[in-house]
Design a protein around this motif. Sequence first.
Motif, short mmCIF file in Angstrom:
data_model
loop_
_atom_site.label_atom_id
_atom_site.label_comp_id
_atom_site.label_asym_id
_atom_site.label_seq_id
_atom_site.Cartn_x
_atom_site.Cartn_y
_atom_site.Cartn_z
N PRO A 111 0.84 -1.20 0.00
CA PRO A 111 0.00 0.00 0.00
C PRO A 111 0.87 1.25 0.00
O PRO A 111 1.96 1.27 0.57
CB PRO A 111 -0.80 -0.13 1.30
CG PRO A 111 -0.73 -1.57 1.67
CD PRO A 111 0.59 -2.06 1.17
N SER A 112 0.39 2.29 -0.64
CA SER A 112 1.14 3.54 -0.65
C SER A 112 1.06 4.21 0.72
O SER A 112 0.11 4.03 1.48
CB SER A 112 0.57 4.48 -1.72
OG SER A 112 -0.80 4.74 -1.47
N ASN A 113 2.09 4.99 1.04
CA ASN A 113 2.15 5.72 2.31
C ASN A 113 1.98 4.78 3.52
O ASN A 113 1.26 5.10 4.47
CB ASN A 113 1.09 6.82 2.36
CG ASN A 113 1.26 7.84 1.24
OD1 ASN A 113 2.39 8.20 0.89
ND2 ASN A 113 0.16 8.29 0.68
N THR A 167 0.38 -3.42 13.53
CA THR A 167 -0.36 -2.47 12.71
C THR A 167 -0.06 -2.67 11.23
O THR A 167 -0.95 -2.58 10.38
CB THR A 167 -0.02 -1.03 13.11
OG1 THR A 167 -0.31 -0.84 14.51
CG2 THR A 167 -0.84 -0.03 12.31
N ALA A 168 1.21 -2.96 10.90
CA ALA A 168 1.57 -3.22 9.50
C ALA A 168 0.82 -4.43 8.96
O ALA A 168 0.32 -4.41 7.82
CB ALA A 168 3.07 -3.44 9.39
N LEU A 172 -1.87 -4.51 5.83
CA LEU A 172 -1.70 -5.43 4.69
C LEU A 172 -2.95 -6.28 4.49
O LEU A 172 -3.41 -6.46 3.35
CB LEU A 172 -0.48 -6.32 4.92
CG LEU A 172 0.89 -5.63 4.91
CD1 LEU A 172 1.99 -6.64 5.19
CD2 LEU A 172 1.15 -4.94 3.58
N LEU A 173 -3.49 -6.81 5.57
CA LEU A 173 -4.69 -7.63 5.46
C LEU A 173 -5.87 -6.82 4.93
O LEU A 173 -6.69 -7.33 4.15
CB LEU A 173 -5.05 -8.23 6.83
CG LEU A 173 -4.09 -9.30 7.38
CD1 LEU A 173 -4.49 -9.71 8.78
CD2 LEU A 173 -4.07 -10.53 6.46
N ALA A 174 -5.95 -5.55 5.34
CA ALA A 174 -7.02 -4.69 4.85
C ALA A 174 -6.89 -4.44 3.35
O ALA A 174 -7.89 -4.15 2.67
CB ALA A 174 -7.02 -3.36 5.60
N ASN A 175 -5.67 -4.59 2.82
CA ASN A 175 -5.42 -4.43 1.40
C ASN A 175 -5.32 -5.78 0.68
O ASN A 175 -4.73 -5.87 -0.40
CB ASN A 175 -4.15 -3.61 1.16
CG ASN A 175 -4.32 -2.14 1.47
OD1 ASN A 175 -4.69 -1.35 0.60
ND2 ASN A 175 -4.08 -1.76 2.71
N GLN A 176 -5.86 -6.83 1.34
CA GLN A 176 -5.90 -8.18 0.76
C GLN A 176 -4.51 -8.74 0.48
O GLN A 176 -4.30 -9.46 -0.49
CB GLN A 176 -6.75 -8.19 -0.52
CG GLN A 176 -8.20 -7.79 -0.28
CD GLN A 176 -9.04 -7.85 -1.55
OE1 GLN A 176 -8.51 -7.96 -2.63
NE2 GLN A 176 -10.36 -7.77 -1.39
N ILE A 177 -3.57 -8.41 1.36
CA ILE A 177 -2.21 -8.98 1.29
C ILE A 177 -1.99 -9.77 2.57
O ILE A 177 -1.81 -9.18 3.64
CB ILE A 177 -1.14 -7.88 1.14
CG1 ILE A 177 -1.39 -7.05 -0.11
CG2 ILE A 177 0.26 -8.49 1.12
CD1 ILE A 177 -0.47 -5.87 -0.27
N ASN A 178 -2.02 -11.08 2.47
CA ASN A 178 -1.83 -11.94 3.64
C ASN A 178 -0.37 -12.37 3.70
O ASN A 178 0.11 -13.07 2.81
CB ASN A 178 -2.74 -13.17 3.53
CG ASN A 178 -2.73 -13.99 4.81
OD1 ASN A 178 -1.90 -13.80 5.68
ND2 ASN A 178 -3.67 -14.91 4.92
N PRO A 179 0.38 -11.95 4.74
CA PRO A 179 1.80 -12.32 4.83
C PRO A 179 2.03 -13.80 5.09
O PRO A 179 3.16 -14.27 5.01
CB PRO A 179 2.31 -11.47 6.00
CG PRO A 179 1.09 -11.22 6.84
CD PRO A 179 -0.05 -11.11 5.88
N ASN A 180 0.96 -14.53 5.39
CA ASN A 180 1.09 -15.96 5.64
C ASN A 180 0.06 -16.70 4.80
O ASN A 180 -0.98 -17.12 5.28
CB ASN A 180 0.89 -16.27 7.13
CG ASN A 180 1.13 -17.73 7.45
OD1 ASN A 180 1.71 -18.46 6.66
ND2 ASN A 180 0.68 -18.16 8.61
#
Length: 226
Positions: A111-113, A167-168, A172-180
Amino acid sequence: MEKLASILGWIFGILLIFTGLLATIEGQWLAIFFIFIGCFLLPPIKILVFKITSKQLSTAHRAGIISILAFCMLAGIIITSEKETPKELQVTKVEEYHTDSPENAVNWSYPSNLVNQIQGSVLINDLNSIEIYQQDQNALRFRLHYKSKQPHPLEKVQYDTRSIVKTAIEILLANQINPNSSHKSLVISSRAYSPAEESVTGSKSERSYGGSFYYPENDNIIWSNK
């Protein structure tokens, strides 16, 4: 003229039959059409048809038919190729999405910013700055810088760095990016630093406290002094 029509009949007849055989392997609907017309254009078949029907096309008519069929053949190949291209691209994307290899993982962007979003969501006393020093498809690493030279309590540093990592992950999850996930394994960390009080040689300008780390295999945030 008759000799030229015969030569063209052999050339286009063989070409159409060969194209039809290739189209049969790929399951294209033009296969039968190509093979049938190709056989019709061959001079021996022409003679056989004449013996059966007692009808023969003039040279001009045969040349016209050959020209029209050549145009139809090229148009059919172009249309078929255009229809198949999106399908091939779609299959490639699906295969990339389901692979577990980081090298072949689906390309995605952060995500930006991101830093501004984190600073707007967490409350850290004596905060100087939060910076990103690694951001790629495998890791997202932050550095937390305090203003004061005074040593900060370990409990405060643990809480602050954990808040940044947590928080990061939420952003990420709110932007549909799951780190796992099955196609992505993302390490997220946050280390804390403050200005050094004294440095005899002048080589040490910051004090390092350690940091909080998120590892996908554990799916948890842990603290480390290293």
